[in-house]
Design an enzyme around this catalytic site. Sequence first.
Site, PDB file in Angstrom:
ATOM      1  CB  VAL A  19     -31.522  38.537  -3.649  1.00  0.00           C
ATOM      2  CG1 VAL A  19     -30.921  37.141  -3.497  1.00  0.00           C
ATOM      3  CG2 VAL A  19     -30.426  39.539  -3.971  1.00  0.00           C
ATOM      4  N   GLY A 139     -22.131  37.847  -6.165  1.00  0.00           N
ATOM      5  CA  GLY A 139     -23.421  37.546  -6.807  1.00  0.00           C
ATOM      6  C   GLY A 139     -23.485  36.106  -7.279  1.00  0.00           C
ATOM      7  N   GLY A 192     -30.003  52.019 -13.860  1.00  0.00           N
ATOM      8  CA  GLY A 192     -30.249  51.081 -12.752  1.00  0.00           C
ATOM      9  C   GLY A 192     -28.994  50.333 -12.323  1.00  0.00           C
ATOM     10  CG  ASP A 206     -21.052  46.104  -2.167  1.00  0.00           C
ATOM     11  OD1 ASP A 206     -22.102  45.577  -1.770  1.00  0.00           O
ATOM     12  OD2 ASP A 206     -20.350  45.627  -3.090  1.00  0.00           O
ATOM     13  CE  LYS A 210     -20.333  42.479  -2.856  1.00  0.00           C
ATOM     14  NZ  LYS A 210     -20.490  43.172  -4.154  1.00  0.00           N
ATOM     15  N   GLY A 308     -27.377  41.225  -9.055  1.00  0.00           N
ATOM     16  CA  GLY A 308     -28.581  41.086  -9.881  1.00  0.00           C
ATOM     17  C   GLY A 308     -29.421  39.906  -9.441  1.00  0.00           C
TER      18      GLY A 308
HETATM   19  N1  LIG Z   1     -29.416  43.171  -5.235  1.00  0.00           N
HETATM   20  C1  LIG Z   1     -28.347  42.450  -5.535  1.00  0.00           C
HETATM   21  O1  LIG Z   1     -27.940  42.359  -6.699  1.00  0.00           O
HETATM   22  C2  LIG Z   1     -27.625  41.699  -4.450  1.00  0.00           C
HETATM   23  C3  LIG Z   1     -26.486  40.920  -4.797  1.00  0.00           C
HETATM   24  C4  LIG Z   1     -25.840  40.200  -3.800  1.00  0.00           C
HETATM   25  C5  LIG Z   1     -26.297  40.247  -2.497  1.00  0.00           C
HETATM   26  N2  LIG Z   1     -27.394  41.035  -2.199  1.00  0.00           N
HETATM   27  C6  LIG Z   1     -27.852  41.038  -0.808  1.00  0.00           C
HETATM   28  O2  LIG Z   1     -29.118  40.396  -0.765  1.00  0.00           O
HETATM   29  C7  LIG Z   1     -29.928  40.971   0.255  1.00  0.00           C
HETATM   30  C8  LIG Z   1     -31.254  41.440  -0.345  1.00  0.00           C
HETATM   31  O3  LIG Z   1     -30.990  42.446  -1.301  1.00  0.00           O
HETATM   32  P1  LIG Z   1     -32.101  42.900  -2.366  1.00  0.00           P
HETATM   33  O4  LIG Z   1     -31.369  43.725  -3.366  1.00  0.00           O
HETATM   34  O5  LIG Z   1     -32.891  41.745  -2.830  1.00  0.00           O
HETATM   35  O6  LIG Z   1     -33.006  43.861  -1.464  1.00  0.00           O
HETATM   36  P2  LIG Z   1     -34.445  44.460  -1.817  1.00  0.00           P
HETATM   37  O7  LIG Z   1     -34.703  44.398  -3.275  1.00  0.00           O
HETATM   38  O8  LIG Z   1     -34.506  45.775  -1.132  1.00  0.00           O
HETATM   39  O9  LIG Z   1     -35.464  43.446  -1.115  1.00  0.00           O
HETATM   40  C9  LIG Z   1     -35.613  43.364   0.269  1.00  0.00           C
HETATM   41  C10 LIG Z   1     -36.867  42.556   0.578  1.00  0.00           C
HETATM   42  O10 LIG Z   1     -36.980  42.407   1.983  1.00  0.00           O
HETATM   43  C11 LIG Z   1     -38.306  42.694   2.386  1.00  0.00           C
HETATM   44  N3  LIG Z   1     -38.243  43.213   3.757  1.00  0.00           N
HETATM   45  C12 LIG Z   1     -37.555  44.270   4.227  1.00  0.00           C
HETATM   46  N4  LIG Z   1     -37.737  44.411   5.555  1.00  0.00           N
HETATM   47  C13 LIG Z   1     -38.539  43.403   5.922  1.00  0.00           C
HETATM   48  C14 LIG Z   1     -39.107  42.987   7.163  1.00  0.00           C
HETATM   49  N5  LIG Z   1     -38.862  43.656   8.297  1.00  0.00           N
HETATM   50  N6  LIG Z   1     -39.907  41.904   7.181  1.00  0.00           N
HETATM   51  C15 LIG Z   1     -40.161  41.213   6.043  1.00  0.00           C
HETATM   52  N7  LIG Z   1     -39.657  41.551   4.831  1.00  0.00           N
HETATM   53  C16 LIG Z   1     -38.860  42.633   4.781  1.00  0.00           C
HETATM   54  C17 LIG Z   1     -38.818  43.711   1.389  1.00  0.00           C
HETATM   55  O11 LIG Z   1     -40.230  43.640   1.375  1.00  0.00           O
HETATM   56  P3  LIG Z   1     -41.130  44.555   0.378  1.00  0.00           P
HETATM   57  O12 LIG Z   1     -40.778  44.060  -0.997  1.00  0.00           O
HETATM   58  O13 LIG Z   1     -42.526  44.271   0.727  1.00  0.00           O
HETATM   59  O14 LIG Z   1     -40.694  45.967   0.603  1.00  0.00           O
HETATM   60  C18 LIG Z   1     -38.169  43.210   0.105  1.00  0.00           C
HETATM   61  O15 LIG Z   1     -38.977  42.244  -0.513  1.00  0.00           O
HETATM   62  C19 LIG Z   1     -29.075  42.094   0.856  1.00  0.00           C
HETATM   63  O16 LIG Z   1     -28.406  41.596   1.981  1.00  0.00           O
HETATM   64  C20 LIG Z   1     -28.077  42.415  -0.234  1.00  0.00           C
HETATM   65  O17 LIG Z   1     -26.852  42.936   0.270  1.00  0.00           O
HETATM   66  C21 LIG Z   1     -28.049  41.752  -3.130  1.00  0.00           C
END
Ligand SMILES: NC(=O)c1ccc[n+]([C@@H]2O[C@H](COP(=O)([O-])OP(=O)(O)OC[C@H]3O[C@@H](n4cnc5c(N)ncnc54)[C@H](OP(=O)(O)O)[C@@H]3O)[C@@H](O)[C@H]2O)c1
Length: 355
Positions: A19, A139, A192, A206, A210, A308
Amino acid sequence: MTDWPKESIAIGILGLGVVGSGTVDLLMRNRAEIERKIGMPFRIKRIAVRNPDKKRSVSVDRSLLTTNVSDVLDDPDIDIVCELIGGISPAKDFVLRALQNGKHVVTANKEMIAKEGHALMEQASLKRLDFQFEGSVGGGIPIIQPMKNALAGNQVNEVVGIINGTTNYILTKMTQEHADFDEVLREAQSHGYAEADPTSDIEGLDAQYKIAILGSIAFTSRVAVNEVYVEGITRITAADIACAEELGYTIKLLGIARRVGDDRMQVRVHPALLANSHPLAATNDVYNAILIKGDSVGDVMFYGRGAGSGPTGSAVVGDIMDVCRNLKFGSTGRIACTCFGHKIMQPIEEVFHLD
Ligand SMILES: NC(=O)c1ccc[n+]([C@@H]2O[C@H](COP(=O)([O-])OP(=O)(O)OC[C@H]3O[C@@H](n4cnc5c(N)ncnc54)[C@H](OP(=O)(O)O)[C@@H]3O)[C@@H](O)[C@H]2O)c1
């Protein structure tokens, strides 16, 4: 801390994963248009990550990255903090610290909003700060903002949606290919569309977060996550789907929040039979759709990509722009928590009309 009127905005971001990358990419790609729309320039001042050497899907100046969250949370220049890390700990503490430091917050963290949203919104309200979370549900589909703005005059009687893309992809493939759950899950993982640990999606957790968020907004009453009945899709078989098909139905994992009389509500997540003529029945693959029934508007349906990088980045950027506009006109903190009431959850044993 922000002074009004603002002439430029500094944004700090926590997390540059799926994100975070979508958010930064969109902010940079459409910068000129975004700045015209908000009426002032912005800059991304700092991005906190765990590993600054990791390869990213978006290219950012290395000097923007930091492993010290204080560079974002305690920087007096930063107006808006985007929390895009996920989970409760340490994300909640980071958000609280941002709010305590007078920063407006945008997040896509469904678990944190569903479980801890109340405390965080109270903190934001005390300081007249914006606290926005459009990306936490659906999303890229706008749903929180429409419910809090365009549809706000309605009494919402029901919200029903396909709000998890992974399970919808699995059920769609099981239907189209007459395949079994395990086989399709493996295929979804290889593409993926499902995580290596798919528990949160396939067990309905999840979707539980929501629908708790949507129910809370719909009924102006906090929905406790642990009171939301949840059943995932792991027990659905190819035979169930074939049988449903024969009868003119399709099986979907639904999140349902329904008003029951004046003081009760049902909020639940489970697989359900939908008549093929139902507006949600044609929502396939990773797509999400949410149908809202309001007492004035009637039925309104929202459809799109429920997860996504690009879609969720779109929601986060929309929230950032909203905060920027509020900052420009000194109108932050306009929309506080709307959970004024206290509706009682109807136990699942008393729910007769499953549709
Ligand atoms: N993925 C989706 O499609 C989606 C959709 C809707 C909502 N969300 C929500 O959006 C949020 C993020 O999801 P995501 O999929 O983007 O997760 P992700 O890909 O796992 O990314 C998490 C990021 O947070 C960083 N991080 C983790 N712990 C940290 C800390 N203690 N200090 C600083 N940075 C830290 C990680 O750093 P590194 O990269 O260096 O490891 C990474 O860049 C979640 O709450 C999720 O539920 C996600």
